[in-house]
Design a protein around this motif. Structure first.
Motif, PDB file in Angstrom:
ATOM      1  N   ASP A   1      -0.446 -13.106  -1.168  1.00  0.00           N
ATOM      2  CA  ASP A   1      -1.421 -12.713  -2.196  1.00  0.00           C
ATOM      3  C   ASP A   1      -2.133 -11.417  -1.815  1.00  0.00           C
ATOM      4  O   ASP A   1      -2.330 -10.532  -2.655  1.00  0.00           O
ATOM      5  CB  ASP A   1      -2.442 -13.830  -2.422  1.00  0.00           C
ATOM      6  CG  ASP A   1      -1.822 -15.057  -3.100  1.00  0.00           C
ATOM      7  OD1 ASP A   1      -0.722 -14.937  -3.686  1.00  0.00           O
ATOM      8  OD2 ASP A   1      -2.445 -16.132  -3.028  1.00  0.00           O
ATOM      9  N   SER A   2      -2.500 -11.287  -0.548  1.00  0.00           N
ATOM     10  CA  SER A   2      -3.170 -10.074  -0.075  1.00  0.00           C
ATOM     11  C   SER A   2      -2.262  -8.855  -0.244  1.00  0.00           C
ATOM     12  O   SER A   2      -2.699  -7.793  -0.686  1.00  0.00           O
ATOM     13  CB  SER A   2      -3.575 -10.255   1.386  1.00  0.00           C
ATOM     14  OG  SER A   2      -4.098  -9.058   1.907  1.00  0.00           O
ATOM     15  N   TRP A   3      -0.993  -9.005   0.106  1.00  0.00           N
ATOM     16  CA  TRP A   3      -0.024  -7.904  -0.012  1.00  0.00           C
ATOM     17  C   TRP A   3       0.144  -7.504  -1.473  1.00  0.00           C
ATOM     18  O   TRP A   3       0.172  -6.321  -1.800  1.00  0.00           O
ATOM     19  CB  TRP A   3       1.312  -8.327   0.599  1.00  0.00           C
ATOM     20  CG  TRP A   3       2.388  -7.293   0.531  1.00  0.00           C
ATOM     21  CD1 TRP A   3       2.455  -6.122   1.239  1.00  0.00           C
ATOM     22  CD2 TRP A   3       3.566  -7.333  -0.274  1.00  0.00           C
ATOM     23  NE1 TRP A   3       3.604  -5.443   0.914  1.00  0.00           N
ATOM     24  CE2 TRP A   3       4.307  -6.169  -0.013  1.00  0.00           C
ATOM     25  CE3 TRP A   3       4.070  -8.260  -1.187  1.00  0.00           C
ATOM     26  CZ2 TRP A   3       5.525  -5.903  -0.627  1.00  0.00           C
ATOM     27  CZ3 TRP A   3       5.282  -7.989  -1.798  1.00  0.00           C
ATOM     28  CH2 TRP A   3       5.993  -6.815  -1.523  1.00  0.00           C
ATOM     29  N   LEU A   4       0.237  -8.499  -2.357  1.00  0.00           N
ATOM     30  CA  LEU A   4       0.420  -8.201  -3.776  1.00  0.00           C
ATOM     31  C   LEU A   4      -0.799  -7.509  -4.382  1.00  0.00           C
ATOM     32  O   LEU A   4      -0.670  -6.725  -5.319  1.00  0.00           O
ATOM     33  CB  LEU A   4       0.722  -9.488  -4.554  1.00  0.00           C
ATOM     34  CG  LEU A   4       2.100 -10.095  -4.298  1.00  0.00           C
ATOM     35  CD1 LEU A   4       2.195 -11.466  -4.942  1.00  0.00           C
ATOM     36  CD2 LEU A   4       3.204  -9.169  -4.783  1.00  0.00           C
ATOM     37  N   GLU A   5      -1.979  -7.778  -3.847  1.00  0.00           N
ATOM     38  CA  GLU A   5      -3.206  -7.182  -4.379  1.00  0.00           C
ATOM     39  C   GLU A   5      -3.437  -5.752  -3.886  1.00  0.00           C
ATOM     40  O   GLU A   5      -4.183  -5.001  -4.511  1.00  0.00           O
ATOM     41  CB  GLU A   5      -4.405  -8.055  -3.998  1.00  0.00           C
ATOM     42  CG  GLU A   5      -4.407  -9.387  -4.719  1.00  0.00           C
ATOM     43  CD  GLU A   5      -5.399 -10.383  -4.151  1.00  0.00           C
ATOM     44  OE1 GLU A   5      -6.122 -10.062  -3.178  1.00  0.00           O
ATOM     45  OE2 GLU A   5      -5.439 -11.512  -4.667  1.00  0.00           O
ATOM     46  N   ARG A   6      -2.813  -5.372  -2.772  1.00  0.00           N
ATOM     47  CA  ARG A   6      -2.992  -4.020  -2.229  1.00  0.00           C
ATOM     48  C   ARG A   6      -2.235  -2.992  -3.070  1.00  0.00           C
ATOM     49  O   ARG A   6      -1.072  -3.167  -3.387  1.00  0.00           O
ATOM     50  CB  ARG A   6      -2.483  -3.935  -0.786  1.00  0.00           C
ATOM     51  CG  ARG A   6      -3.442  -4.485   0.222  1.00  0.00           C
ATOM     52  CD  ARG A   6      -3.070  -4.091   1.653  1.00  0.00           C
ATOM     53  NE  ARG A   6      -1.720  -4.455   2.041  1.00  0.00           N
ATOM     54  CZ  ARG A   6      -1.375  -5.604   2.631  1.00  0.00           C
ATOM     55  NH1 ARG A   6      -2.285  -6.517   2.892  1.00  0.00           N
ATOM     56  NH2 ARG A   6      -0.122  -5.833   2.957  1.00  0.00           N
ATOM     57  N   ILE A   7      -2.914  -1.930  -3.408  1.00  0.00           N
ATOM     58  CA  ILE A   7      -2.299  -0.839  -4.148  1.00  0.00           C
ATOM     59  C   ILE A   7      -1.500   0.012  -3.162  1.00  0.00           C
ATOM     60  O   ILE A   7      -1.965   0.318  -2.063  1.00  0.00           O
ATOM     61  CB  ILE A   7      -3.389   0.032  -4.834  1.00  0.00           C
ATOM     62  CG1 ILE A   7      -4.226  -0.825  -5.791  1.00  0.00           C
ATOM     63  CG2 ILE A   7      -2.770   1.232  -5.537  1.00  0.00           C
ATOM     64  CD1 ILE A   7      -3.457  -1.482  -6.897  1.00  0.00           C
ATOM     65  N   GLU A   8      -0.294   0.385  -3.565  1.00  0.00           N
ATOM     66  CA  GLU A   8       0.545   1.236  -2.720  1.00  0.00           C
ATOM     67  C   GLU A   8       0.060   2.681  -2.804  1.00  0.00           C
ATOM     68  O   GLU A   8      -0.072   3.233  -3.898  1.00  0.00           O
ATOM     69  CB  GLU A   8       2.007   1.165  -3.159  1.00  0.00           C
ATOM     70  CG  GLU A   8       2.668  -0.149  -2.855  1.00  0.00           C
ATOM     71  CD  GLU A   8       2.703  -0.468  -1.374  1.00  0.00           C
ATOM     72  OE1 GLU A   8       3.057   0.411  -0.570  1.00  0.00           O
ATOM     73  OE2 GLU A   8       2.350  -1.606  -1.013  1.00  0.00           O
ATOM     74  N   THR A   9      -0.203   3.263  -1.670  1.00  0.00           N
ATOM     75  CA  THR A   9      -0.618   4.661  -1.614  1.00  0.00           C
ATOM     76  C   THR A   9       0.607   5.546  -1.809  1.00  0.00           C
ATOM     77  O   THR A   9       1.620   5.338  -1.150  1.00  0.00           O
ATOM     78  CB  THR A   9      -1.253   4.969  -0.245  1.00  0.00           C
ATOM     79  OG1 THR A   9      -2.328   4.062  -0.030  1.00  0.00           O
ATOM     80  CG2 THR A   9      -1.741   6.403  -0.170  1.00  0.00           C
ATOM     81  N   PRO A  10       0.517   6.512  -2.726  1.00  0.00           N
ATOM     82  CA  PRO A  10       1.648   7.429  -2.861  1.00  0.00           C
ATOM     83  C   PRO A  10       1.937   8.104  -1.517  1.00  0.00           C
ATOM     84  O   PRO A  10       1.017   8.462  -0.785  1.00  0.00           O
ATOM     85  CB  PRO A  10       1.171   8.443  -3.899  1.00  0.00           C
ATOM     86  CG  PRO A  10       0.126   7.702  -4.678  1.00  0.00           C
ATOM     87  CD  PRO A  10      -0.541   6.799  -3.673  1.00  0.00           C
ATOM     88  N   ALA A  11       3.216   8.234  -1.213  1.00  0.00           N
ATOM     89  CA  ALA A  11       3.625   8.802   0.069  1.00  0.00           C
ATOM     90  C   ALA A  11       3.105  10.233   0.205  1.00  0.00           C
ATOM     91  O   ALA A  11       3.206  11.027  -0.734  1.00  0.00           O
ATOM     92  CB  ALA A  11       5.140   8.781   0.195  1.00  0.00           C
ATOM     93  N   PRO A  12       2.528  10.571   1.370  1.00  0.00           N
ATOM     94  CA  PRO A  12       1.989  11.920   1.547  1.00  0.00           C
ATOM     95  C   PRO A  12       3.073  12.978   1.731  1.00  0.00           C
ATOM     96  O   PRO A  12       2.825  14.148   1.534  1.00  0.00           O
ATOM     97  CB  PRO A  12       1.141  11.792   2.818  1.00  0.00           C
ATOM     98  CG  PRO A  12       1.765  10.652   3.560  1.00  0.00           C
ATOM     99  CD  PRO A  12       2.293   9.714   2.519  1.00  0.00           C
TER     100      PRO A  12
END
Length: 186
Positions: free
Chosen positions: A88-99
C-alpha cells in the motif's frame, strides 16, 4: 529485520501485489507476472525465488504450504500484514520523473553523430524510425484484437505513447541533422 524491499525493487512490489490476490507458489507468480505485464521483460524463475526469499526474510511474505501436484514440491507464499502495508505504501508513493535520460536509442544517435557523417547518421535515424513504426503497428494490433486482455491493452498503450515520443524525437533529430548540414531531406 527490514520490512522494506530495496529501493527501486519493482519486482518485489509486483510480487507483493500478485500475492494480494491470494497465496501462490513461485511458478504461478512468474506466470501471473508475465500475463499481467505482457510487454515487460519476463521474469526468470531464479529472480522470482530469490525475491521471494528476501520478502520472506523481511517478514513481508510467509510460506503457507507445500504442493507436489504432478511435479516438484512447490512452496506457496502469502502476503503478511506487513507485506500488505508495504505494498500500500509503495502504491501511494508518486514516482519522481527520472532526472536523466538513459536510453540506448539516445546513446546510439549521439554516437552516430559523433563518428559518422550526416548521411550515415541520417541512414541510422531513418532505419530506426522504420523499426519504431513497425513496432507501433504490432502494438496497435494487440490493442484491437478481439477479446484483448485489459492488461495487454494497457501495456500496449504505455509502449505506444513512448514509441510515439521517440518517433517525434527522431523526426526532430532528422530535421536538425538536415539543418546543420544545409540539407532539406529527411
Amino acid at each position: 529485520m527490514s520490512a522494506t524491499p530495496a529501493a527501486g525493487s519493482t519486482t518485489a512490489h509486483v510480487l507483493l501485489g500478485l500475492l494480494a490476490a491470494g497465496p501462490r507458489h513461485g511458478y504461478e507468480l512468474k506466470r501471473a507476472h508475465d500475463e499481467r505485464l505482457p510487454r515487460a521483460k519476463p521474469l526468470a524463475y531464479g529472480q522470482v525465488y530469490a525475491t521471494l526469499g528476501r520478502l520472506q526474510r523481511d517478514g513481508l511474505v510467509t510460506a503457507v504450504g507445500q504442493d507436489q501436484a504432478g511435479g516438484p514440491e512447490r512452496t506457496s507464499y502469502a502476503l503478511t500484514p506487513a507485506g500488505r502495508a508495504q505494498l500500500d505504501s509503495w502504491l501511494e508513493r508518486i514516482e519522481t520523473p527520472a532526472p536523466y535520460v538513459t536510453s540506448t536509442l539516445l546513446a546510439k544517435v549521439a554516437v552516430a553523430l559523433l563518428v559518422a557523417d550526416a548521411d550515415k547518421a541520417r541512414t541510422y535515424l531513418v532505419a530506426q524510425r522504420r523499426a519504431h513504426v513497425e513496432r507501433l503497428r504490432e502494438l496497435t494490433a494487440v490493442k484491437t484484437a478481439p477479446g484483448a486482455d485489459l492488461g495487454a491493452v494497457i501495456a500496449a498503450d504505455f509502449a505506444i505513447v513512448h514509441l510515439d515520443a521517440d518517433l517525434r524525437w527522431l523526426q526532430t533529430t532528422l530535421e536538425r541533422v538536415a539543418n546543420t548540414h544545409g540539407e532539406v531531406r529527411s
